[in-house]
Scaffold this motif. Structure first.
Motif, PDB file in Angstrom:
ATOM      1  N   GLY A   1      49.414   1.721 -12.768  1.00  0.00           N
ATOM      2  CA  GLY A   1      49.232   0.904 -11.669  1.00  0.00           C
ATOM      3  C   GLY A   1      49.766  -0.674 -12.101  1.00  0.00           C
ATOM      4  N   ILE A   2      49.644  -1.257 -11.211  1.00  0.00           N
ATOM      5  CA  ILE A   2      50.315  -1.227  -9.819  1.00  0.00           C
ATOM      6  C   ILE A   2      51.481  -0.761  -9.455  1.00  0.00           C
ATOM      7  N   CYS A   3      51.686   0.309  -8.800  1.00  0.00           N
ATOM      8  CA  CYS A   3      53.110   0.691  -8.672  1.00  0.00           C
ATOM      9  C   CYS A   3      53.609   0.105  -7.041  1.00  0.00           C
ATOM     10  N   PRO A   4      54.661  -0.100  -6.758  1.00  0.00           N
ATOM     11  CA  PRO A   4      55.406  -0.667  -5.511  1.00  0.00           C
ATOM     12  C   PRO A   4      54.836   0.043  -4.287  1.00  0.00           C
TER      13      PRO A   4
ATOM     14  N   VAL B   1      43.275   4.137  -0.612  1.00  0.00           N
ATOM     15  CA  VAL B   1      43.289   3.932  -2.140  1.00  0.00           C
ATOM     16  C   VAL B   1      44.414   3.058  -2.147  1.00  0.00           C
ATOM     17  N   LYS B   2      45.314   3.300  -1.482  1.00  0.00           N
ATOM     18  CA  LYS B   2      46.453   2.463  -1.432  1.00  0.00           C
ATOM     19  C   LYS B   2      46.181   0.811  -1.061  1.00  0.00           C
ATOM     20  N   LYS B   3      45.187   0.749  -0.262  1.00  0.00           N
ATOM     21  CA  LYS B   3      44.613  -0.438   0.145  1.00  0.00           C
ATOM     22  C   LYS B   3      43.390  -1.209  -0.650  1.00  0.00           C
ATOM     23  N   SER B   4      43.204  -0.349  -1.924  1.00  0.00           N
ATOM     24  CA  SER B   4      42.217  -0.880  -2.744  1.00  0.00           C
ATOM     25  C   SER B   4      42.693  -2.147  -3.308  1.00  0.00           C
ATOM     26  N   CYS B   5      41.467  -3.165  -3.265  1.00  0.00           N
ATOM     27  CA  CYS B   5      41.797  -4.553  -3.926  1.00  0.00           C
ATOM     28  C   CYS B   5      40.960  -4.733  -5.072  1.00  0.00           C
ATOM     29  N   VAL B   6      39.880  -3.786  -5.445  1.00  0.00           N
ATOM     30  CA  VAL B   6      39.282  -4.203  -6.701  1.00  0.00           C
ATOM     31  C   VAL B   6      39.984  -3.279  -7.976  1.00  0.00           C
ATOM     32  N   HIS B   7      40.500  -3.913  -8.934  1.00  0.00           N
ATOM     33  CA  HIS B   7      41.214  -3.539  -9.655  1.00  0.00           C
ATOM     34  C   HIS B   7      40.833  -3.737 -11.291  1.00  0.00           C
TER      35      HIS B   7
ATOM     36  N   ALA C   1      41.722  -4.001 -15.486  1.00  0.00           N
ATOM     37  CA  ALA C   1      42.785  -4.242 -16.255  1.00  0.00           C
ATOM     38  C   ALA C   1      42.980  -3.188 -17.573  1.00  0.00           C
ATOM     39  N   HIS C   2      43.800  -2.635 -17.541  1.00  0.00           N
ATOM     40  CA  HIS C   2      43.976  -1.778 -18.664  1.00  0.00           C
ATOM     41  C   HIS C   2      44.679  -2.395 -19.878  1.00  0.00           C
ATOM     42  N   PRO C   3      44.149  -1.926 -21.125  1.00  0.00           N
ATOM     43  CA  PRO C   3      44.491  -2.498 -22.398  1.00  0.00           C
ATOM     44  C   PRO C   3      46.075  -2.723 -22.524  1.00  0.00           C
ATOM     45  N   ASP C   4      46.721  -1.725 -21.982  1.00  0.00           N
ATOM     46  CA  ASP C   4      48.323  -1.751 -21.910  1.00  0.00           C
ATOM     47  C   ASP C   4      49.211  -2.607 -21.159  1.00  0.00           C
ATOM     48  N   GLY C   5      48.283  -3.422 -20.386  1.00  0.00           N
ATOM     49  CA  GLY C   5      48.956  -4.373 -19.640  1.00  0.00           C
ATOM     50  C   GLY C   5      49.001  -3.811 -18.030  1.00  0.00           C
ATOM     51  N   ARG C   6      48.850  -2.764 -17.834  1.00  0.00           N
ATOM     52  CA  ARG C   6      48.545  -2.375 -16.259  1.00  0.00           C
ATOM     53  C   ARG C   6      47.422  -2.795 -15.745  1.00  0.00           C
ATOM     54  N   ILE C   7      47.587  -2.945 -14.382  1.00  0.00           N
ATOM     55  CA  ILE C   7      46.334  -3.286 -13.445  1.00  0.00           C
ATOM     56  C   ILE C   7      46.296  -1.992 -12.467  1.00  0.00           C
ATOM     57  N   ILE C   8      45.048  -1.274 -12.464  1.00  0.00           N
ATOM     58  CA  ILE C   8      44.898  -0.352 -11.731  1.00  0.00           C
ATOM     59  C   ILE C   8      43.536  -0.123 -11.016  1.00  0.00           C
ATOM     60  N   PRO C   9      43.984   0.209  -9.733  1.00  0.00           N
ATOM     61  CA  PRO C   9      42.661   0.353  -8.874  1.00  0.00           C
ATOM     62  C   PRO C   9      41.473   1.030  -9.472  1.00  0.00           C
TER      63      PRO C   9
END
Length: 470
Positions: free
Chosen positions: A86-89, A425-431, A433-441
């Motif tokens: 995440g986050i994907c388009p 879940v596509k509307k989730s705004c609480v994310h 931070a993954h250690p690899d730089g992704r920001i995931i719901p």
């Protein structure tokens, strides 16, 4: 011909709670409740309670507005939601709140911990790794609304204050520390130093119950004295605090009103957040078909037990109305005035496109001035509530009303494998931070991306590739 005993309201996609493969799901109204019904070809039919209030469930649809996107995407669309985080388009909402976990170690071993933290874990993130994660958040958001330093127990990190200094050096509007309060209770100088990070700083304090038996079941320890002392120290230095209540059905849900009333009496407390248990992590003797506590039930408890908020005062949060509800009040001495019910929903949903901040919403400002003018001129004696007002407007207010006067109730429900709704879940705004730089719901992180869980996800992805080739 016979009728079905329910009304099908809408169709969505979910996942099988056993194998986590995507399945089609119906949302139905039956016996005054809202259920999700789904069928996995491997594991059969599931029926999950998702709301006890049909009218409120429908009302959530009235609070949907154009989504505010991040400034960049972190992963491409390849397998489809929820397998591309995440986050994907394909995601519909930027990060209103981003968690940053700095350690897996904790000074408690809570039976309900979704992260499975404990005193036996020894993982500390380095300052270099933490800065990279902070920079990833900033690249997504430019000026992140809220970053929550979490764990494990973040206050026991050997470089805890260096972490706060790093966060303060970034263009972050509001920093929270998610803590069990033990360090704050036991070390007054530690609490005093925390106060130096205000404004734009808040403690997110575990506060589940006033009862010993409840605390032992949820946290594995009697923390009543710890909570009392932590609040004393936070009050002394007036450190903005949110009480965070993990609710378990039939255990501590009778305390909703008493915790709100307690919070209203504390100098430092700006509100209470209620989080029904998510079926992830360490959970024993939990049956999601019968033990689930829904957002609608918690909302009714707030209304029935608080003595403050009425039905119109607890409303869906526009960025993620299925899983977030809010109510705001202003407290002046012993007087508490609910705010949200006084504002026309059309005004709440109007204003600049793709924003839920409303700095430029003149109609909203006028309405709030009319509520809190106190015969003062907003042009001559106004300050801004610059600190956290979540999804209500940031507005100029009379000089004698500041962030100390804000009191908010938030109900924050996280999706699990049972009530998982791809549309929601596509509307989730609480994310997170993954250690690899992704920001995931946060919802998908605890199902697919925490620790070794992604190995299981790879199996599903590989099956999808094989199926597509076939």
């Amino acid at each position: 011909m016979p009728n079905r005993p329910y009304i099908m309201y809408e169709l969505t996609n979910s996942i099988c709670s056993t194998c986590l493969r995507k399945v089609e799901a119906k949302i139905i109204f039956e016996n005054e409740n809202v259920y999700m019904v789904k069928h996995c070809r491997h594991h059969g039919r599931e029926k999950v309670l998702i709301s006890t209030d049909i009218d409120y469930y429908k009302k959530c649809r009235q609070y949907i507005k154009p989504a505010e996107m991040p400034y960049r995407w972190n992963t491409p669309i390849k397998y489809g939601c929820p397998y591309d985080c995440g986050i994907c388009p394909d995601h519909e909402q930027h990060s209103c709140l981003t968690l940053l976990e700095v350690t897996d170690k904790c000074n408690l071993q809570c039976p309900i911990c979704y992260a499975e933290s404990s005193p036996h874990k020894e993982t500390w993130r380095s300052l270099e790794d933490i800065e990279e994660m902070l920079d990833a958040i900033v690249k997504n958001e430019r000026e992140p609304d809220i970053v929550q330093i979490s764990g494990g127990e973040p206050t026991i990190h050997p470089h805890f204050f260096d972490i706060l200094d790093l966060a303060k050096s970034k263009p972050i509007k509001h920093i929270m520390v998610n803590t069990n309060g033990i360090k704050i209770a036991q070390d007054k100088q530690f609490a005093k130093r925390l106060a130096s990070y205000s404004p734009g700083f808040e403690i997110y304090l575990q506060f589940d119950s006033f009862e010993e038996s409840v605390l032992k079941e949820l946290r594995g320890a009697d923390l009543r004295d710890i909570r009392k002392k932590a609040i004393e120290n936070l009050n002394e230095y007036n450190i903005s605090t949110t009480l965070v209540v993990t609710l378990k059905k039939g255990l501590n849900d009778h305390e909703v009103g008493s915790i709100i009333q307690y919070g209203l009496k504390q100098r430092s407390v700006r509100g209470v957040t209620f989080q029904p248990i998510q079926a992830a992590g360490r959970l024993e003797n939990y049956n999601p078909a019968t033990d689930r506590l829904t957002l609608s039930e918690v909302r009714k408890m707030v209304i029935d037990q608080s003595g403050v908020f009425k039905d119109d005062d607890i409303i869906p949060v526009p960025c993620h109305p299925d899983c977030l509800a809010m109510g705001y009040a202003i407290k002046m001495g012993n007087a508490v005035t609910p705010l949200t019910g006084m504002i026309d929903p059309d005004v709440l949903l109007s204003g600049p496109e793709n924003t839920i901040v409303y700095e430029q919403n003149e109609e909203m400002k006028k309405k709030l001035f009319s509520l809190f003018s106190l015969n003062q001129s907003p042009l001559s004696s106004a300050i801004q509530l610059k600190d956290l007002l979540c999804c209500l407007p940031k507005v100029s207010t009379p000089m004698n009303i500041g962030y100390d006067n804000v009191f908010r109730v938030i109900i924050m429900q996280f999706l699990d494998a049972y009530d998982f709704d791809v549309r929601s879940v596509k509307k989730s705004c609480v994310h997170i931070a993954h250690p690899d730089g992704r920001i995931i719901p946060f919802d998908t992180y605890n199902l697919f991306y925490r620790g070794d869980l992604e190995k299981k996800l790879e199996i599903i992805r590989n099956e999808m590739v094989v199926t597509n080739h076939d």
